[in-house]
Design an enzyme around this catalytic site. Structure first.
Site, mmCIF file in Angstrom:
data_model
loop_
_atom_site.group_PDB
_atom_site.id
_atom_site.type_symbol
_atom_site.label_atom_id
_atom_site.label_comp_id
_atom_site.label_asym_id
_atom_site.label_seq_id
_atom_site.Cartn_x
_atom_site.Cartn_y
_atom_site.Cartn_z
ATOM 1 N N ASP A 292 0.807 -1.221 0.000
ATOM 2 C CA ASP A 292 0.000 0.000 0.000
ATOM 3 C C ASP A 292 0.848 1.283 0.000
ATOM 4 O O ASP A 292 1.503 1.599 0.993
ATOM 5 C CB ASP A 292 -0.944 0.013 1.209
ATOM 6 N N GLU B 234 -4.576 2.288 -2.817
ATOM 7 C CA GLU B 234 -5.801 2.856 -2.227
ATOM 8 C C GLU B 234 -5.546 3.993 -1.241
ATOM 9 O O GLU B 234 -6.468 4.714 -0.897
ATOM 10 C CB GLU B 234 -6.636 1.769 -1.532
ATOM 11 N N ASN B 235 -4.283 4.143 -0.791
ATOM 12 C CA ASN B 235 -3.951 5.228 0.146
ATOM 13 C C ASN B 235 -2.999 6.252 -0.485
ATOM 14 O O ASN B 235 -2.352 7.024 0.220
ATOM 15 C CB ASN B 235 -3.277 4.675 1.410
ATOM 16 N N ASN C 153 -10.880 -0.942 0.697
ATOM 17 C CA ASN C 153 -11.972 -0.164 1.267
ATOM 18 C C ASN C 153 -11.835 1.341 1.067
ATOM 19 O O ASN C 153 -12.830 2.058 1.078
ATOM 20 C CB ASN C 153 -12.099 -0.462 2.772
ATOM 21 N N HIS C 154 -10.590 1.849 0.859
ATOM 22 C CA HIS C 154 -10.406 3.299 0.691
ATOM 23 C C HIS C 154 -10.549 3.765 -0.757
ATOM 24 O O HIS C 154 -10.351 4.956 -1.034
ATOM 25 C CB HIS C 154 -9.034 3.728 1.226
ATOM 26 N N HIS D 112 -7.365 -8.035 0.178
ATOM 27 C CA HIS D 112 -7.319 -6.861 1.049
ATOM 28 C C HIS D 112 -8.217 -7.156 2.254
ATOM 29 O O HIS D 112 -9.443 -7.122 2.137
ATOM 30 C CB HIS D 112 -7.842 -5.657 0.257
ATOM 31 N N HIS E 159 -3.724 -4.294 3.418
ATOM 32 C CA HIS E 159 -4.654 -3.546 4.280
ATOM 33 C C HIS E 159 -4.137 -3.288 5.685
ATOM 34 O O HIS E 159 -4.353 -2.200 6.210
ATOM 35 C CB HIS E 159 -6.038 -4.202 4.376
ATOM 36 N N HIS F 99 -1.067 -2.928 6.651
ATOM 37 C CA HIS F 99 0.117 -2.071 6.544
ATOM 38 C C HIS F 99 1.291 -2.576 7.387
ATOM 39 O O HIS F 99 2.278 -1.866 7.548
ATOM 40 C CB HIS F 99 -0.188 -0.610 6.917
HETATM 41 FE FE LIG Z 1 -7.492 -0.798 3.329
#
Ligand SMILES: [Fe+2]
Length: 275
Positions: A8, A39-40, A67-68, A152, A177, A179
């Site tokens: 990520d 996603e981040n 999810n992000h 994820h 997810h 991290h």
């Molecule tokens: Fe996530």
């Protein structure tokens, strides 16, 4: 052939790491295809078109998410136009974008990528297991020699179960997810490379990428808090997977955890070898 998957990418620190890191790692390891979870990438929350285009221009072949993915509203317009940017495949029918894609690696091999999201402590969406199996089988039927799955998910058990469930079907199943990079990289008996979580490419002096005092405060008083991306100790986390396109099986998975200084040194060494 070799596949690089980058954990990520968080905010500007993460983007700065991949700018230096991708060319250096591709040259050093002889990488044929690059996948990253993005996603981040936009200040820790979601992704924009500008940032997506910057990341693809660095040599990333496919961006996965989780999810992000919906945090920046403009992604609703971007994702239908960019098949290389995936959202989890197990969102309900009618969700914009796609959760799987077939691309051609630098060596000409057709590579399938599938993105699914776990349901435990995360989102009440469709079953990630049958969705992943269905998408892996579909991509192979469409010509994928290698299939990579980003799962994820929050909990280790759901990701480990996915690894076993897809062993012999997917070339690799790697978690994202949390991290936090786990230490359980292995090739499962039927040839699927597996790692519970690849970790985070971003600032490691915070709490999973967020400025630490804000997160500590949130745990202490539960008041609404504005989360900013941390800045210190930037570190790239990823894996290099070796696979045989003739069989679709993996033979090795190597974890990477490199500081910005280590990546700069690797880039300098690659330049020195090339000249
Ligand atoms: Fe996530």
């Amino acid at each position: 052939m070799k596949l690089l998957f980058i954990g990520d990418i968080v905010g500007r620190p993460g983007r700065d790491l991949v700018k230096v890191g991708i060319p250096a790692l591709v040259a050093h390891h002889g990488i044929d295809v690059v996948i990253a979870n993005g996603e981040n990438a936009a200040a820790g929350f979601g992704i924009t078109r500008d940032i997506g285009e910057q990341l693809f221009a660095l040599g990333i072949d496919v961006l996965t998410s989780g999810n992000h993915i919906w945090d920046k509203k403009e992604v609703l317009d971007y994702i239908p136009l960019e098949p290389r940017l995936l959202r989890p495949a197990n969102y309900p029918a009618g969700t914009p974008g796609a959760g799987a894609v077939l691309v051609t690696a630098g060596n000409g091999v057709r590579v399938g990528v599938v993105n699914v999201m776990g349901r435990v402590f995360l989102a009440n969406i469709d079953d990630p297991f049958t969705t992943a199996a269905r998408e892996v089988a579909r991509l192979k039927a469409e010509g994928a020699a290698i299939v990579f799955v980003d799962v994820h998910a929050e909990v280790t058990s759901e990701k480990i179960a996915m690894g076993w469930y897809l062993d012999g079907q997917a070339t690799a199943v790697v978690g994202t997810h949390t991290h936090v990079q786990t230490a359980d990289a292995r090739v499962l008996p039927q040839g699927t490379a597996y790692l519970t979580d690849v970790g985070m490419t971003g600032p490691h002096d915070g709490v999973i990428g967020v400025e630490k005092n804000a997160v500590i405060g949130k745990f202490l008083n539960a008041l609404p808090t504005r989360f900013e991306t941390a800045t210190g100790d930037p570190r790239l986390h990823g894996v290099v997977i070796t696979a045989d396109p003739a069989t679709g099986r993996a033979s090795a998975i190597e974890r990477l955890s490199l500081t910005a200084d280590e990546l700069a040194a690797l880039a300098a060494a690659v330049r020195a070898t090339a000249s």
